[in-house]
Every structure is written in C-alpha cells, then in structure tokens.
Design a protein around this motif. Structure first.
Motif, PDB file in Angstrom:
ATOM      1  N   SER A  82      50.994 -49.996  49.445  1.00 37.55           N
ATOM      2  CA  SER A  82      50.032 -49.719  50.513  1.00 37.55           C
ATOM      3  C   SER A  82      48.772 -49.049  49.966  1.00 37.55           C
ATOM      4  O   SER A  82      48.799 -48.479  48.872  1.00 37.55           O
ATOM      5  N   PRO A  83      47.687 -49.083  50.724  1.00 37.92           N
ATOM      6  CA  PRO A  83      46.471 -48.387  50.289  1.00 37.92           C
ATOM      7  C   PRO A  83      46.709 -46.900  50.028  1.00 37.92           C
ATOM      8  O   PRO A  83      46.174 -46.340  49.075  1.00 37.92           O
ATOM      9  N   LEU A  87      46.185 -45.065  46.452  1.00 35.65           N
ATOM     10  CA  LEU A  87      45.313 -43.899  46.327  1.00 35.65           C
ATOM     11  C   LEU A  87      46.031 -42.757  45.607  1.00 35.65           C
ATOM     12  O   LEU A  87      45.459 -42.109  44.726  1.00 35.65           O
ATOM     13  N   ARG A  88      47.302 -42.525  45.955  1.00 31.63           N
ATOM     14  CA  ARG A  88      48.075 -41.482  45.267  1.00 31.63           C
ATOM     15  C   ARG A  88      48.210 -41.806  43.780  1.00 31.63           C
ATOM     16  O   ARG A  88      48.099 -40.930  42.923  1.00 31.63           O
ATOM     17  N   HIS A 117      54.572 -42.903  34.677  1.00 28.58           N
ATOM     18  CA  HIS A 117      55.967 -42.702  35.093  1.00 28.58           C
ATOM     19  C   HIS A 117      56.017 -42.146  36.518  1.00 28.58           C
ATOM     20  O   HIS A 117      56.850 -42.564  37.316  1.00 28.58           O
ATOM     21  N   ARG A 118      55.115 -41.231  36.834  1.00 31.82           N
ATOM     22  CA  ARG A 118      55.035 -40.704  38.200  1.00 31.82           C
ATOM     23  C   ARG A 118      54.740 -41.831  39.189  1.00 31.82           C
ATOM     24  O   ARG A 118      55.326 -41.891  40.266  1.00 31.82           O
ATOM     25  N   ILE A 143      40.576 -50.402  43.356  1.00 30.94           N
ATOM     26  CA  ILE A 143      41.097 -49.943  42.068  1.00 30.94           C
ATOM     27  C   ILE A 143      40.045 -50.147  40.984  1.00 30.94           C
ATOM     28  O   ILE A 143      39.775 -49.244  40.185  1.00 30.94           O
ATOM     29  N   VAL A 144      39.446 -51.309  40.964  1.00 35.50           N
ATOM     30  CA  VAL A 144      38.418 -51.602  39.963  1.00 35.50           C
ATOM     31  C   VAL A 144      37.261 -50.616  40.104  1.00 35.50           C
ATOM     32  O   VAL A 144      36.789 -50.037  39.117  1.00 35.50           O
TER      33      VAL A 144
END
Length: 175
Positions: A82-83, A87-88, A117-118, A143-144
């Motif tokens: 999801s968006p 974002l996280r 890893h997170r 993202i880009v």
C-alpha cells in the motif's frame, strides 16, 4: 516451518512460505537478506550485508545502496504494498541513507539499523494481515521521486562535508 526467532535474524527466509511462492517476493526476500544480513561477524550475533560494505565507499557507496533499496521497494509496491507501507519503507531507507552520509557513525548505524531487513519484516507483517492490493504504478513514480530527492540531499551533504574537510586542511597547511 522455521522458528520465528531464526526468521528475525536474517539467517533464513523472512517471508512466509506462501509469500515465497511468488517469484518476485522470493527475490525480494533473498536480495534484502543479501544487502543486510547475509554475513556474520565471527564470534558474534552481529550480521551485515552488502549495504554495510557499500557504505564503506564514501559517497558513491551510499548512493548505490540507496538505489538498490529503491529497487526493492519498487518491487514490493509492484506486488501490492500500500502507499502507506511504501512511505514507511521509504522513511527507513531515507533515514539509513541520511545517517549513512556521516563518516564512521553512518557505517556503525548501518551495521545495526538494517533498513532493507526492516522493510522485509514490514512487508511480511502487511501480507500476514492480508492488506495487500494490486499493482500501484503511481506509488512507483513516488518512489522514483523520493529516491531522486534523497540522492540529491546525500550529494549536497557529501559536498558540504568535503568542502569543510578541504577548508580544514587548507587551514592546516597555511599555518
């Protein structure tokens, strides 16, 4: 089924068997572990990966590492993240990249923070809660854009640090 403790160490696959049945997610799992937890410091439980090793190369290593992390996030988004989740993940990578620009401290931080890893653990939790969606191309464009902004910020910080060190050396040689 493997124990959850081993999954959290990065020694084995983090994603569930069902998630690993999807080729893209299996690739994300392997690649994330290669970047963050593939190797272990002998005699300790401290794990590291190529991300840490790339961080040892000033400037360029952190930029390459951030680009590789971006590819992982883009693949996760393409597979239904999801968006909010993306974002996280971007925040994890951004923090890792930003602190990574600080010599020595950035390397130590990277050794223990393990942003990829997170993100993999976030993805696993997200899929287990069955909140995934279909492919979302606008997220990929975000993202880009975020990666370009992070890269620009990293370059600016690196150039500033380089100018400070140059000025300090110039002051030493002038005296």
């Amino acid at each position: 089924m493997k124990s959850s403790k081993s999954k959290l160490t990065g020694e084995t696959a983090v994603l569930t068997e069902l998630q690993l049945s999807h080729p893209s997610l299996r690739w994300v799992d392997r690649y994330s572990r290669l970047l963050d937890t593939r190797f272990r410091i002998p005699g300790t439980r401290v794990r590291f990966g190529l991300d840490f090793l790339l961080g040892l190369v000033p400037g360029a290593g952190d930029a390459i590492s951030m680009g590789l992390s971006g590819v992982l996030i883009a693949t996760m988004a393409k597979n239904g993240a999801s968006p909010k989740l993306v974002l996280r993940m971007l925040c994890n990578v951004g923090l890792d990249a930003l602190v990574g620009t600080i010599p020595v401290l950035g390397n130590v931080f990277d050794l223990f923070y393990k942003a990829n890893h997170r993100n993999l653990l976030l993805l696993r939790q997200y899929y287990v809660e069955d909140k995934h969606r279909g492919s979302v191309w606008p997220i990929l464009m975000g993202i880009v854009a975020a990666l370009v902004l992070f890269l620009a910020l990293m370059v600016m910080i690196f150039v500033w640090l380089l100018s400070q060190v140059s000025a300090w050396f110039a002051g030493l040689t002038a005296a």
